[in-house]
Design a protein around this motif. Sequence first.
Motif: not given
Length: 336
Positions: A140, A195-196, A255, A267-268, A282-283, A285, A299, A301
């Motif tokens: 992560r 990206k989210y 997304t 995965r983020i 940024d988030l 994916l 993904f 949550y």
Amino acid sequence: MEKATKLHFYYHGEAGREGEKQKCHFCQIRSFATHTRYPVTLVNTEDNAALDPDFRFVDKSILGKDVEPTREEFLTGCECADSEDCQYSTCNCLQDVDDDSSDEENGDGTYGDGPRKKVYAYHSHGVKAGHLRSKILTSRNPIYECHESCACGPDCPNRVVERGRRIPLQVFRTRNRGWGVRSTADVKKGQFVDKYMGEIITAQEANHRRAKSHIAERKDVYLFALDKFSDPDSYDDRLRGPPLEVDGEFMSGPTRFVNHSCDPNMRIFARVGDHADKHLHDLALFAIRDIPRGEELTFDYVDGVDDSENDALDPEKQKDMTRCLCGSKRCRGYLW
């Protein structure tokens, strides 16, 4: 959905319909710079539902009230003369990366210790070029990239998220989980998807919106805290306090419609460009396995949340929890 489709394809080429076109989801996604090569499409073969007319597709996040961008005088980039140098610990953008290169590839495609170890997140050669390395995918850890303030060029191999989405996406109607997202092309393990995005708001505003929502759990589906670098002991006061949050409910990219799965295929990851923007990271994916075209993208949550004290085992608490509909063999039964 059929009505919206007819309006777009039969009437939005006419003059005088600017108001309709601004609210049209098809027109919004056609305005994306990547539309010609990597289009986003909308389909519904299940029912007559259409997307919420108040929702707006955007291709970058929008700063909300009281969220200030980093002042230009604090922005810095690398000074690498050659973009190949951006792969090594000598690159300023990688100053916070742990120099553990056990699975790094050397310039000749081999792995092992060399005079300079590659510490950035991506493979740089062959069919895996631009894909996240396995060590990163199973972690992560944040991803540090070069960016517009850097001396390296736009083709720098450490600008994967910076260059944006490179796969076509389709927002589609699922049978039992509302809208979902899939790719119309194969996605490889480690490949960046998108990206989210949404409106970046303060923690106070996020809590205000949660309180206004008639079902708080529903609002939390769209709110993602930018808390990867939160630290009460940080020298940066923006990282000491409550983190900013991204609200994708009423403005976001495709997304926003990605569903949860307890056994996801994405995965983020927190992605950092300029180090001065850690509070605005940024988030991103990424695929954590090969995904054949047409398979729904998902993904987790609540990825990384400790559920050792699983409230789902308590019948009294189950009535207030959100049931999970992912249908995977590893389904936990409830989201939260």
